[in-house]
Design a protein around this motif. Structure first.
Motif, PDB file in Angstrom:
ATOM      1  N   ILE A  57      37.232  44.970  34.503  1.00 43.70           N
ATOM      2  CA  ILE A  57      36.323  43.945  35.018  1.00 43.70           C
ATOM      3  C   ILE A  57      37.737  43.400  36.122  1.00 43.70           C
ATOM      4  N   ILE A  58      38.580  42.551  35.858  1.00 41.75           N
ATOM      5  CA  ILE A  58      39.559  41.879  35.571  1.00 41.75           C
ATOM      6  C   ILE A  58      40.103  43.003  36.589  1.00 41.75           C
ATOM      7  N   ALA A  59      40.127  44.000  35.923  1.00 38.26           N
ATOM      8  CA  ALA A  59      41.197  45.152  36.747  1.00 38.26           C
ATOM      9  C   ALA A  59      40.857  45.284  37.843  1.00 38.26           C
ATOM     10  N   GLU A  60      39.758  45.776  38.293  1.00 41.14           N
ATOM     11  CA  GLU A  60      38.890  46.234  39.388  1.00 41.14           C
ATOM     12  C   GLU A  60      39.000  44.892  39.958  1.00 41.14           C
ATOM     13  N   MET A  61      38.862  43.807  40.119  1.00 43.82           N
ATOM     14  CA  MET A  61      39.255  42.819  41.220  1.00 43.82           C
ATOM     15  C   MET A  61      40.548  42.981  41.229  1.00 43.82           C
ATOM     16  N   GLY A  62      41.801  43.409  40.895  1.00 42.24           N
ATOM     17  CA  GLY A  62      43.165  43.274  40.939  1.00 42.24           C
ATOM     18  C   GLY A  62      43.669  44.181  41.903  1.00 42.24           C
ATOM     19  N   LYS A  63      42.584  44.915  41.564  1.00 39.81           N
ATOM     20  CA  LYS A  63      42.616  46.036  43.393  1.00 39.81           C
ATOM     21  C   LYS A  63      41.893  46.114  44.699  1.00 39.81           C
ATOM     22  N   ALA A  64      41.173  45.142  44.339  1.00 37.49           N
ATOM     23  CA  ALA A  64      40.539  44.405  45.763  1.00 37.49           C
ATOM     24  C   ALA A  64      40.915  42.743  45.974  1.00 37.49           C
ATOM     25  N   PRO A  65      42.202  42.977  46.052  1.00 41.14           N
ATOM     26  CA  PRO A  65      41.847  41.980  46.532  1.00 41.14           C
ATOM     27  C   PRO A  65      41.778  40.579  47.363  1.00 41.14           C
ATOM     28  N   ALA A  66      41.458  41.836  48.772  1.00 43.49           N
ATOM     29  CA  ALA A  66      41.256  40.830  49.971  1.00 43.49           C
ATOM     30  C   ALA A  66      39.299  40.268  49.712  1.00 43.49           C
ATOM     31  N   ALA A  67      38.376  41.211  48.817  1.00 47.49           N
ATOM     32  CA  ALA A  67      37.174  40.979  48.787  1.00 47.49           C
ATOM     33  C   ALA A  67      36.952  39.268  49.070  1.00 47.49           C
ATOM     34  N   ASP A  68      36.098  39.550  50.033  1.00 54.50           N
ATOM     35  CA  ASP A  68      35.589  37.883  50.245  1.00 54.50           C
ATOM     36  C   ASP A  68      34.584  37.144  49.261  1.00 54.50           C
ATOM     37  N   ALA A  69      33.515  38.015  48.205  1.00 55.53           N
ATOM     38  CA  ALA A  69      33.203  37.803  46.961  1.00 55.53           C
ATOM     39  C   ALA A  69      33.105  39.490  46.244  1.00 55.53           C
ATOM     40  N   TYR A  70      32.842  38.253  45.122  1.00 56.53           N
ATOM     41  CA  TYR A  70      33.015  39.717  43.992  1.00 56.53           C
ATOM     42  C   TYR A  70      31.306  39.832  43.639  1.00 56.53           C
ATOM     43  N   VAL A  71      30.761  40.300  42.907  1.00 53.00           N
ATOM     44  CA  VAL A  71      29.480  40.676  42.143  1.00 53.00           C
ATOM     45  C   VAL A  71      29.244  41.327  40.686  1.00 53.00           C
ATOM     46  N   ILE A  72      29.139  40.806  40.058  1.00 53.89           N
ATOM     47  CA  ILE A  72      29.462  41.353  38.403  1.00 53.89           C
ATOM     48  C   ILE A  72      27.919  41.945  38.233  1.00 53.89           C
ATOM     49  N   ALA A  73      28.450  42.995  38.066  1.00 46.94           N
ATOM     50  CA  ALA A  73      26.374  44.081  37.509  1.00 46.94           C
ATOM     51  C   ALA A  73      25.963  44.672  36.463  1.00 46.94           C
ATOM     52  N   ARG A 231      53.046  36.522  29.433  1.00 46.32           N
ATOM     53  CA  ARG A 231      53.376  38.570  29.309  1.00 46.32           C
ATOM     54  C   ARG A 231      52.187  38.609  28.486  1.00 46.32           C
ATOM     55  N   PHE A 232      51.398  39.247  28.861  1.00 43.97           N
ATOM     56  CA  PHE A 232      50.251  39.770  27.337  1.00 43.97           C
ATOM     57  C   PHE A 232      51.251  41.258  26.548  1.00 43.97           C
ATOM     58  N   ALA A 233      51.198  41.369  25.545  1.00 39.50           N
ATOM     59  CA  ALA A 233      51.816  42.106  25.341  1.00 39.50           C
ATOM     60  C   ALA A 233      50.802  43.660  25.146  1.00 39.50           C
ATOM     61  N   GLY A 234      51.543  44.904  24.808  1.00 39.65           N
ATOM     62  CA  GLY A 234      50.672  45.860  24.781  1.00 39.65           C
ATOM     63  C   GLY A 234      49.836  46.532  25.606  1.00 39.65           C
ATOM     64  N   MET A 235      49.152  47.106  25.326  1.00 41.26           N
ATOM     65  CA  MET A 235      47.649  48.059  26.710  1.00 41.26           C
ATOM     66  C   MET A 235      47.486  46.344  27.526  1.00 41.26           C
ATOM     67  N   PHE A 236      47.046  45.436  27.126  1.00 37.77           N
ATOM     68  CA  PHE A 236      46.534  44.581  28.556  1.00 37.77           C
ATOM     69  C   PHE A 236      48.588  43.794  28.834  1.00 37.77           C
ATOM     70  N   ALA A 237      49.706  44.084  29.128  1.00 42.09           N
ATOM     71  CA  ALA A 237      50.568  43.790  29.993  1.00 42.09           C
ATOM     72  C   ALA A 237      50.540  44.380  30.889  1.00 42.09           C
ATOM     73  N   SER A 240      48.602  40.919  32.920  1.00 44.88           N
ATOM     74  CA  SER A 240      49.105  39.540  32.806  1.00 44.88           C
ATOM     75  C   SER A 240      49.517  38.937  33.610  1.00 44.88           C
ATOM     76  N   PRO A 241      48.613  37.654  33.756  1.00 46.34           N
ATOM     77  CA  PRO A 241      48.279  36.383  35.126  1.00 46.34           C
ATOM     78  C   PRO A 241      49.886  35.938  35.381  1.00 46.34           C
ATOM     79  N   ALA A 242      50.037  35.584  36.544  1.00 42.62           N
ATOM     80  CA  ALA A 242      51.497  35.341  37.058  1.00 42.62           C
ATOM     81  C   ALA A 242      50.738  33.426  38.412  1.00 42.62           C
ATOM     82  N   GLU A 243      50.939  32.772  37.304  1.00 43.40           N
ATOM     83  CA  GLU A 243      50.460  31.091  37.649  1.00 43.40           C
ATOM     84  C   GLU A 243      50.183  31.181  39.494  1.00 43.40           C
ATOM     85  N   ALA A 244      50.539  31.935  39.885  1.00 41.76           N
ATOM     86  CA  ALA A 244      50.764  30.929  41.544  1.00 41.76           C
ATOM     87  C   ALA A 244      49.997  32.358  42.290  1.00 41.76           C
TER      88      ALA A 244
END
Length: 247
Positions: A57-73, A231-237, A240-244
């Motif tokens: 879910i988080i990865a798909e949101m990261g691919k579409a940062p310009a979306a005006d809203a998100y729905v978790i279906a 910095r997340f480790a392993g497969m979740f690297a 990793s969130p950047a605070e700003a």
């Protein structure tokens, strides 16, 4: 506006169905983009599956940062709190959306979901949202999620039977369908049983449009604050969130 509708499981036929339901109620100025992760469970049936769906879910949101809203279906509102941390845009879970809308059209509603293992998560969410007192009962139809995608399945019949029991035994005045894979059934089941039957996908899209229209965004004070940079480790690297930087 542009709404990214995320089906947290990997079943593309269900994503297509969800996208059609979302587009059916969206205004002409709204673009619906329905997606699902490439990795994760093919269906979400209980707590264990949920955990493995959230990174997608988080990865798909990261691919579409310009979306005006998100729905978790996903009706369990899988990853909803985490998703709200990741963006300032509104993020709507289909479970929460359907509960709120049902409470506006009926004194009491019942939920008809898939398997019994999903009942505790839904009951937990109802209590969390402060709507447990409005729900007469959460019922399972004992229909596996992927049965909803199988041609020739009697899933609709079993769901309909459970709706009839809810009306008769729970005195439910409305029914909430407890799975995004049931999105195409709401209208016909409402006509069959003579009560409002709510699908969370269309409820969530409608609420997302409303929040966008009045200019409301997700609060960044408190629990939905942007994640701290680390910095997340392993497969979740890659996640990793950047605070700003928030979506």
């Amino acid at each position: 506006m542009r709404i990214l509708v995320i089906n947290p499981n990997t079943t593309q036929s269900m994503t297509a169905k969800i996208g059609e339901a979302a587009a059916s109620v969206a205004s002409g100025a709204t673009e619906i983009v329905a997606v699902n992760p490439a990795d994760g469970p093919p269906s979400i049936e209980g707590y264990f599956d949920e955990v493995f769906a959230i990174p997608g879910i988080i990865a798909e949101m990261g691919k579409a940062p310009a979306a005006d809203a998100y729905v978790i279906a996903c009706f369990d509102d899988t990853g909803l709190d985490a998703a709200r941390c990741a963006t300032e845009a509104p993020v709507i879970g289909i479970g929460e959306a359907a509960f709120h809308m049902a409470s506006l059209v009926a004194g009491k509603f019942s939920v008809v979901t898939t398997l019994a293992r999903s009942v505790p998560a839904i009951e937990h969410n109802l209590a969390k949202y402060g709507l447990a007192s409005r729900c007469a009962k959460v019922r399972s139809s004992e229909v596996a999620v992927l049965e909803l995608e199988r041609p020739g399945s009697n899933a609709r019949h079993r769901i309909s039977q459970e709706i009839a029991r809810a009306i008769r035994e729970d005195h439910a005045e409305a029914i909430v369908l407890g799975c995004a894979g049931m999105a195409d059934l709401a209208h016909s089941l409402s006509e069959e049983h003579g009560v409002p039957v709510l699908d969370g996908v269309v409820c969530a899209v409608t609420l997302a449009e409303s929040l966008f229209k009045v200019g409301l965004k997700t609060s960044k004070i408190g629990g939905y604050a942007a994640p701290r940079g680390k910095r997340f480790a392993g497969m979740f690297a890659p996640l990793s969130p950047a605070e700003a930087e928030i979506v």
